[in-house]
Design an enzyme around this catalytic site. Structure first.
Site, PDB file in Angstrom:
ATOM      1  N   GLY A  14      34.950  32.553  32.129  1.00 61.26           N
ATOM      2  CA  GLY A  14      34.407  31.347  31.507  1.00 61.26           C
ATOM      3  C   GLY A  14      33.914  31.663  30.101  1.00 61.26           C
ATOM      4  NE  ARG A  88      37.945  30.983  36.364  1.00 62.29           N
ATOM      5  CZ  ARG A  88      36.772  31.151  35.775  1.00 62.29           C
ATOM      6  NH1 ARG A  88      36.432  32.309  35.262  1.00 62.29           N
ATOM      7  NH2 ARG A  88      35.921  30.168  35.687  1.00 62.29           N
ATOM      8  CG  ASP A 119      30.476  40.261  38.927  1.00 63.34           C
ATOM      9  OD1 ASP A 119      29.828  41.223  38.501  1.00 63.34           O
ATOM     10  OD2 ASP A 119      30.809  40.108  40.115  1.00 63.34           O
ATOM     11  CB  THR A 142      28.749  35.165  32.115  1.00 66.02           C
ATOM     12  OG1 THR A 142      28.396  34.131  33.040  1.00 66.02           O
ATOM     13  CG2 THR A 142      27.903  36.377  32.453  1.00 66.02           C
ATOM     14  CG  ASP A 144      27.147  31.947  35.469  1.00 63.73           C
ATOM     15  OD1 ASP A 144      26.875  30.819  35.029  1.00 63.73           O
ATOM     16  OD2 ASP A 144      28.262  32.250  35.936  1.00 63.73           O
ATOM     17  CG  ASP A 146      26.481  36.228  37.257  1.00 66.28           C
ATOM     18  OD1 ASP A 146      26.766  36.569  36.098  1.00 66.28           O
ATOM     19  OD2 ASP A 146      27.315  35.702  38.025  1.00 66.28           O
ATOM     20  NE  ARG A 188      31.478  32.952  39.177  1.00 66.26           N
ATOM     21  CZ  ARG A 188      32.717  33.391  38.974  1.00 66.26           C
ATOM     22  NH1 ARG A 188      33.730  32.595  39.136  1.00 66.26           N
ATOM     23  NH2 ARG A 188      32.935  34.620  38.635  1.00 66.26           N
TER      24      ARG A 188
END
Ligand code: ATP
Length: 339
Positions: A14, A88, A119, A142, A144, A146, A188
């Site tokens: 993303g 993707r 990730d 990202t 996120d 994460d 996510r």
């Protein structure tokens, strides 16, 4: 002496605000150190197909303030005359796809790669690096946040500020009508945007996947008596199959507490857009620059992250395998301030 003469650079997964600032930093730091830069368009797909352009310093002029990524992350697929786009690249998940990617690198005489993404991007990089004993350095890009091993990811701060802007506006209308708003934010399967977004916007609660299985967060929030002293309430919900998202909670309230006037807002892709914040631009510039230092220093298969405001190198194996934990102190702060 480093054997690296030419580096390849790609963004994947993303897109996130600040990726362009990272592209600029990697390109200029490499050139500054006497290296050639080859920019790979469309992420791993472009690596497989050889969608590559040599970058000079001017190729990255005037991009530090732009959201998204000039290298694109998308893989364009045509189906029955319709062009479908996806960020993707499934082919890179196969050995055959990665072999084609390696052949491109050999053909283009690219000696090392800098990959910017989340990730999945780092997982792909790790597999490729070990299969071909190829030097790769990763940058966490990202919204996120994460990724284990870095306090912040490129894009997270900007997304958080976008969330605040929206929540502030929703709060104005919410308080005029005595409503309960569930606002769904991205993440996510990680609750950083929801939890810190809730603290920073003064929301009444956050529903996050990290504790979804332990407590019924809705039940807890209602029991707290959220309406005692307030005429409106805002709950941030992290999008995730684990939480079920904002619609799931709105449905529950309608069934279990029909006395409440419930509304749902799904912020969606607005969170990915916009000009990067000062923090994200500086982070991207520092990490991008450090990625070249790391490669020239002989580092391989590491994520370049930030910890306590210092640049750190984290082996891919650690960054990918470990889940980044939510600090319980943040949960406590939100609870104690939302009474
Ligand atoms: P975001 O967190 O913003 O979604 P991401 O990097 O996690 O970013 P993914 O779509 O998960 O996004 O991964 C990006 C790309 O990385 C995939 O399209 C694929 O090409 C590659 N990738 C992901 N997982 C693997 C894997 N297990 N093996 C090889 N390549 C992978």
């Amino acid at each position: 002496m480093s054997q690296i003469k030419t580096i390849g650079l790609l963004t994947s997964g993303g897109d996130a605000p600040g990726m362009n600032a990272a592209i600029r930093a990697v390109t200029r730091a490499a050139i500054c150190n006497g290296l050639n830069v080859k920019a790979i368009f469309q992420g791993y797909k472009g690596l497989i197909s050889g969608n590559i352009v040599e970058f000079k310093s001017q190729n990255v002029s005037n991009i530090i303030q732009q959201g998204g990524t000039i290298l694109k992350t998308s893989n364009i697929i045509q189906q029955g005359g319709t062009i479908l786009k996806t960020a993707r690249c499934e082919e890179f998940k196969t050995e055959a796809g990665r072999k084609l990617a390696y052949e491109t690198l050999v053909r283009e005489e690219i000696d090392a790669l800098v990959v910017i993404g989340g990730d999945g991007t780092l997982t792909g990089a790790r597999i490729f690096a070990s299969e071909y004993n190829y030097p790769i350095v990763g940058l966490p890009g990202t919204i996120d946040n994460d990724i284990y091993g870095t306090d912040s990811t490129i894009g997270y701060d900007t997304a958080l500020n976008t969330i605040l802007d929206s929540v502030d506006k929703i709060r104005d209308t919410a308080s005029s009508h005595e409503r309960l708003f569930f606002i769904e934010v991205m993440g996510r399967d990680a609750g950083f945007l929801a939890l810190n977004g809730a603290i920073a916007s003064g929301a009444e609660a956050a529903i996050i996947p990290e504790i979804s299985t332990e407590v019924d967060q809705l039940e807890e929030f209602i029991k707290q008596g959220f309406r005692k002293s307030k005429n409106s309430s805002i709950v941030l919900v992290a999008e995730s199959e684990i939480t079920g998202g904002a619609l799931h909670y709105a449905e529950r309230v309608k069934n279990e507490y029909p006395e409440y006037d419930v509304r749902v807002v799904i912020l969606g892709h607005v969170q990915r857009g916009g000009s990067p914040s000062a923090y994200d631009r500086i982070l991207a510039s520092r990490l991008g620059s450090a990625s070249i230092d790391a490669l020239l220093d002989g580092q391989r298969n590491v994520l370049v992250g930030i910890e306590n405001d210092k640049v750190v190198l984290v082996p891919f194996s650690k960054a990918i395998k470990n889940d980044k934990p939510i600090d319980p102190e943040l949960i406590k702060v939100l609870k104690s301030l939302s009474i």
